[in-house]
Design a protein around this motif. Structure first.
Motif, PDB file in Angstrom:
ATOM      1  N   TRP A  56       0.903  -1.238  -0.017  1.00  0.00           N
ATOM      2  CA  TRP A  56       0.173  -0.144  -0.011  1.00  0.00           C
ATOM      3  C   TRP A  56       0.823   1.183   0.159  1.00  0.00           C
ATOM      4  O   TRP A  56       1.815   1.427   0.882  1.00  0.00           O
ATOM      5  N   ILE A  57       0.752   2.121  -0.797  1.00  0.00           N
ATOM      6  CA  ILE A  57       1.611   3.288  -1.218  1.00  0.00           C
ATOM      7  C   ILE A  57       0.661   4.531  -1.533  1.00  0.00           C
ATOM      8  O   ILE A  57      -0.057   4.298  -2.193  1.00  0.00           O
ATOM      9  N   ASP A  62       5.438   4.118   1.604  1.00  0.00           N
ATOM     10  CA  ASP A  62       4.854   2.901   2.036  1.00  0.00           C
ATOM     11  C   ASP A  62       4.396   2.830   3.458  1.00  0.00           C
ATOM     12  O   ASP A  62       5.046   2.818   4.386  1.00  0.00           O
ATOM     13  N   PHE A  63       2.989   2.732   3.361  1.00  0.00           N
ATOM     14  CA  PHE A  63       2.170   2.673   4.513  1.00  0.00           C
ATOM     15  C   PHE A  63       1.991   1.157   4.934  1.00  0.00           C
ATOM     16  O   PHE A  63       2.027   1.047   6.272  1.00  0.00           O
ATOM     17  N   ALA A  64       1.911   0.139   4.030  1.00  0.00           N
ATOM     18  CA  ALA A  64       1.729  -1.022   4.862  1.00  0.00           C
ATOM     19  C   ALA A  64       2.283  -2.189   3.613  1.00  0.00           C
ATOM     20  O   ALA A  64       2.124  -1.996   2.346  1.00  0.00           O
ATOM     21  N   LYS A  74       2.454   0.944   9.190  1.00  0.00           N
ATOM     22  CA  LYS A  74       2.523   2.199   9.958  1.00  0.00           C
ATOM     23  C   LYS A  74       1.768   2.368  11.088  1.00  0.00           C
ATOM     24  O   LYS A  74       0.614   1.695  11.049  1.00  0.00           O
ATOM     25  N   ASP A  75       1.914   2.933  12.301  1.00  0.00           N
ATOM     26  CA  ASP A  75       1.041   3.212  13.253  1.00  0.00           C
ATOM     27  C   ASP A  75      -0.169   4.012  12.796  1.00  0.00           C
ATOM     28  O   ASP A  75      -0.151   5.045  11.727  1.00  0.00           O
ATOM     29  N   GLY A  76      -1.356   3.881  13.230  1.00  0.00           N
ATOM     30  CA  GLY A  76      -2.585   4.294  12.771  1.00  0.00           C
ATOM     31  C   GLY A  76      -3.259   3.584  11.667  1.00  0.00           C
ATOM     32  O   GLY A  76      -4.635   4.114  11.198  1.00  0.00           O
ATOM     33  N   PHE A  89      -7.538  -7.815   0.832  1.00  0.00           N
ATOM     34  CA  PHE A  89      -6.265  -7.159   0.977  1.00  0.00           C
ATOM     35  C   PHE A  89      -6.491  -5.517   1.609  1.00  0.00           C
ATOM     36  O   PHE A  89      -5.778  -4.862   1.470  1.00  0.00           O
ATOM     37  N   SER A  90      -7.705  -5.474   2.177  1.00  0.00           N
ATOM     38  CA  SER A  90      -8.335  -3.819   2.544  1.00  0.00           C
ATOM     39  C   SER A  90      -7.497  -3.567   3.593  1.00  0.00           C
ATOM     40  O   SER A  90      -7.118  -4.372   4.558  1.00  0.00           O
TER      41      SER A  90
END
Length: 933
Positions: A56-57, A62-64, A74-76, A89-90
């Motif tokens: 996930w970008i 890159d967040f996940a 990442k946190d949050g 993969f939501s």
């Protein structure tokens, strides 16, 4: 082997999904969808997660990511890897904020082969909060009203203004300004000239944001500008004080302050006002200039300050014109006496000034600093709210407060309320709350005391006072006065709270504070989704959800089906629906789906209800097929020997299987039956699957024994009420409590003849239900119907007794009006039905002459016997409904002159319990025929 590899590569072909837009409110969770449709991800089949790579970008960051069975996030953000087996993969955003907005890209690959790539646009949607800080305007003067919309995103918003529901300024867009937290604020302006007709008129500021509407209603406070005139009191000398007065007329409201200025220096003066007949006020203010001030001369002004007025209204005069200086005169004896008197007056003035300064010193010690009224952030119907005022000063121990709702006093009605002055300290455990503007509120740790209605039925109120509390610094003290209330729409909508501060034992109000108008909130009560077949199209299912008991009236319904949003086909959620008698609003929303979608049993449909009183939207959902039940009529049977009554009702072709059956007893009435009570002991057999596996059937059974009271009543009935989730109204089937019982019939007819030649025939039947039907007839070989009278009574044994009586007069001549009949008409009496039945041999039986009915009396001449029923007049019968009808029968002779047919009287008895009618007959004896011949 090569063919197998080729097929595998084709199955892993990349599929691109069109971009998706996701919106969420601040500080809520939001799911960014990423679903892959591939033969690899089959429910129940595990895959090798080490070969899956997910990323996930957003904006190059890159967040996940998931690779080699290892996850980084990442946190949050939240991610459930267990859903990977299903191709889901939501990514979930926890507590969304403005910084997280943007385009998110999801890529999924398996064994280095790209399976999926999609973009999701995430944005924040926040509704504005409305406020109108200034509501004072000046009569017939250009005024500006400002409506603040705070905390909304994204821009813009649309403002419009209304007066009594009519639009006075059409909508216009405002982009707004961004605040430090990233949201926006905007101000809508209204420029207009206030008139006298605008007093007590409701104005409204209406704001539209992203299709949602909010409205804030208020009333204007109108200021009437006064006319100001400055005058001077006549003075005999230039060396004595000069008194000025200022007339301020035709102003509104009563609160007005008048200040005196001399060459720009302000000097105060206490007010005195009087009310005019037209509702405005008049006051005259005086000010005395000292000899030094008189000698200074120059321009003197009287300036008037009023609420909402920017430019003060003033009257002015020059001392040189109103107080000309004369040349010093030569003192005479009288002038010297005047000077001496003036000196005495100056001494008195000095003493007065000394007393005034001492009083000012004492008032300075009593001066108070009073905060504005602090309202709760959310005022919710049925929940406690508190308004607070903070008072600081040196002598707050002598201060008392009085609270008002608009202009109506509020009293403490709680049983724990103190009987002393309301400034007494409460000796409960206290906690300190920090308020705006540097204020603090000390209140009980918990507020569980009961609240009772105050006098005047204004609502629920409880007064609190904490203090005096010692403050740091110059020895001032602090007093907290607060009021706890439970909001009611009918009482508090559009209202304001007032707090008047005064000293104990004094009537003078030192300070008055008025709160802003507040909006009352009530969260909606949301029903479950109701499913029903469309009457005109059985292939379409209607889904309906209802919201009730909410306030204010703006509400939003959003329908979803398996990740996509549906469009409602019917909705009653407009921005201005009509409230009910309590002031609450109701609305509904409906959407429709094909039956085929719901019959699969897997289609999930849900609706999200949004309202300003809800911290989170309310969601209702449903899944599966639904079918309306068919309910048969009630079938009854009686078992012997215990006389148990069994009632049954068939319920067929319904889904889902959840169904409710209630049996109710009805009380008998002449015109309608009224529901009386619920009958316990009913049974429900089933539900069981019908031949169609999607449908169910059931049987409702009720077994009971009739009580003695029910046997006596023999009326009323029973209702079988069937309730199902697809029914807006329950289905009811009625069964009438009617027992068919044959009456007791005597073996023969009773007959008595009077001296006047009238025969009274009677028949007494006992019991039976329902009522029997009787038909009397007379004649020879053929019969003609007769008129009879029936009376019904209850016998000594408690059974119904039906008495039927038929009176008959025979004649061998054609009907004519004889002297005897004329005598009967002259007497005007009639035989009473009850007397004829009880004592047919009574003396003095008299007659009613009836008219002749030619159609019933004429019988063919070749018949052996002829009977006629004649009616002369029915006036007597109309005058006395209890009179016995007398039938007149004419028996003609046969071929032989001395031969006459035998009189035959017959009665036919019919009843539902009798398979065939029952007949009773009386035949004239032979000796009577011969004697009459």
């Amino acid at each position: 082997m090569r063919c197998k590899v080729l097929i595998y590569v084709i199955l892993l072909t990349h599929k691109h999904v069109s971009p998706t837009e996701i919106q969420a409110s601040p500080n809520t969770n939001a799911t960014l969808p990423c679903n892959v449709t591939s033969p690899l991800f089959v429910k129940g089949v595990k895959i090798d997660k080490s070969l899956i790579k997910v990323s996930w970008i957003s904006n190059g960051s890159d967040f996940a990511s998931f690779s080699n069975a290892a996850m980084q996030i990442k946190d949050g953000f939240g991610w459930d890897t267990r859903d990977f087996n299903n191709g889901d993969f939501s990514l979930t955003i926890l507590r969304a904020d403005l910084d997280l907005q943007g385009v998110y890209e999801c890529t999924v690959s398996y064994n280095s082969t790209m399976l999926h790539s999609s973009n999701v646009t995430f944005s924040i949607l926040a509704s504005p909060t409305l406020s109108i800080p200034q509501q004072w305007v000046v009569l017939e003067t250009e005024s500006q009203l400002k409506c603040h919309a705070d905390g909304f995103y994204p821009p813009p918003v649309s403002f419009s203004w209304t007066r009594d529901g009519q639009v006075i300024q059409p909508p216009y867009h405002v982009e707004g300004e961004q605040t430090p937290d990233g949201s926006y604020m905007a101000v809508g302006n209204l420029t207009f000239y206030a008139s006298r007709e605008d007093k007590n008129v409701t104005f409204g500021c209406k704001v539209s944001h992203n299709g949602n509407y909010q409205e804030l209603d208020f009333q204007l406070n109108i200021t009437y500008l006064p006319s100001v005139r400055l005058s001077v009191m006549p003075s005999s000398s230039n060396d004595i004080p000069l008194t000025l007065y200022c007339d301020v007329e035709s102003f509104y409201p009563e609160e007005v302050s008048v200040s005196w200025l001399q060459n720009g220096t302000v000097v105060p003066e206490p007010p005195t006002t009087e009310q005019n007949p037209d509702g405005t006020y008049t006051t005259r203010r005086y000010y005395t200039l000292s000899p030094e001030q008189r000698e200074q001369g120059g321009k003197v002004e009287c300036a008037v300050n009023q609420p909402g007025v920017v430019h003060l209204v003033s009257g002015s005069a020059y001392l040189e014109k109103v107080d000309p200086q004369d040349e010093p005169p030569v003192l005479t004896k009288s002038a010297k006496a005047s000077v001496a008197l003036m000196c005495i007056s100056l001494v008195l003035v000095f003493l007065l000034c000394f007393g005034f300064s001492w009083r000012r010193r004492d008032e300075k010690q009593k001066s108070l600093s009073v905060s504005g009224i602090i309202l709760p952030p959310r005022v919710i119907v049925g929940h406690k709210g508190r308004v607070t005022v903070s008072i600081e000063g040196r002598r707050v121990d002598q201060v008392q407060t009085a609270w008002f709702l608009n202009d109506t006093p509020i009293s403490d009605t709680s049983p724990t309320g103190t009987s002393k002055a309301n400034f007494n300290c409460l000796y409960n455990p206290l906690t300190t709350i920090h308020l705006p503007y540097g204020l603090t509120l000390t209140s009980p740790v918990s507020e569980k005391g009961p609240l009772l209605p105050s006098r005047g039925e204004m609502g629920y109120y409880k007064l609190h006072t904490q203090g005096p509390l010692h403050s740091s610094g110059s020895g001032t003290q602090q007093l907290i006065s607060s009021l706890t209330f439970i909001p009611q729409i009918s009482v508090h909508k559009g209202a304001v709270f007032k707090c008047q501060v005064s000293y104990v034992g004094k009537d003078k109000i030192v300070v008055e504070r008025v709160s802003e108008r507040f909006t009352i909130l009530s969260a909606p009560e949301v029903s479950e989704i109701q499913l029903e077949e469309t009457p005109n199209d059985s292939d379409v299912i209607s889904l309906t959800v209802r919201a009730s008991h909410f306030h204010p009236d703006v509400i939003t319904f959003r329908w979803f089906c398996q990740g996509s949003e549906l469009s409602p086909v019917a909705s009653q959620a407009s921005s201005s629906p009509r409230p009910n008698s309590e002031g609450f609003f109701s609305a509904f929303s409906q959407c429709k789906l094909p039956r085929s979608e719901l019959e699969k049993g897997g289609t999930k449909v849900w609706v999200s209800v949004h309202h300003i009183a809800l911290k989170q939207p309310v969601t209702r959902e449903t899944r599966g097929f639904i079918k309306r039940p068919c309910v048969s009529e009630i079938v009854s049977s009686t078992s012997f020997p215990d006389q148990t009554l069994t009632l049954g009702c068939e319920i067929t072709d319904f889904h889902p299987p959840n169904i409710s059956v209630t049996w109710l007893k009805l009380r008998a009435g002449e015109q309608d039956d009224r529901e009386e009570e619920v009958i316990e002991g009913g049974e429900l057999w089933g539900p069981i699957q019908a031949p169609d596996p999607r449908l169910y059937r059931a049987t409702a059974i009720l077994k009971r024994r009739a009580t003695n009271q029910e046997k006596k009543e023999r009326g009323g009935g029973i209702i079988c009420r069937v309730e199902h989730c697809c029914l807006l109204e329950p289905i009811e089937r009625h069964w009438r409590n009617v027992d068919i019982v044959a009456p007791s019939i005597p073996p023969s007819i009773s007959v008595c003849w009077s001296s006047e030649g009238v025969g009274v025939f009677s028949l007494l039947l006992k019991g039976g239900h329902p009522k029997v039907k009787l038909l009397w007839a007379v004649g020879g070989s053929t019969l003609s119907p007769l008129v009879s009278n029936e009376t019904e009574e209850i016998g000594d044994d408690g059974q119904r007794e039906l008495k039927s009586v038929c009176a008959l007069e025979r004649s061998t001549s054609l009907p004519s009006q004889t002297s005897k009949q004329l005598e009967r008409q002259k007497n005007g009496h009639a035989i009473k039905t009850k007397a004829a039945v009880t004592d047919p041999d009574a003396e003095g039986i008299e007659y009613i002459d009836e008219k002749v009915d030619g159609e019933n009396n004429n019988i063919d001449s070749d018949e052996e016997t002829k009977s006629e029923v004649d009616d002369d007049s029915d006036k007597e019968g109309e005058e006395d409904p209890g009179a016995l009808h007398i039938n007149r029968v004419n028996l003609r002779t046969g071929p032989r002159e001395n031969e006459r047919a035998r009189l035959r009287v017959c009665v036919e008895i019919t009843h539902p319990a009798l398979k065939l009618p029952v007949y009773r007959t009386w035949t004239e004896p032979n000796e009577e025929i011969s004697s009459s011949a």
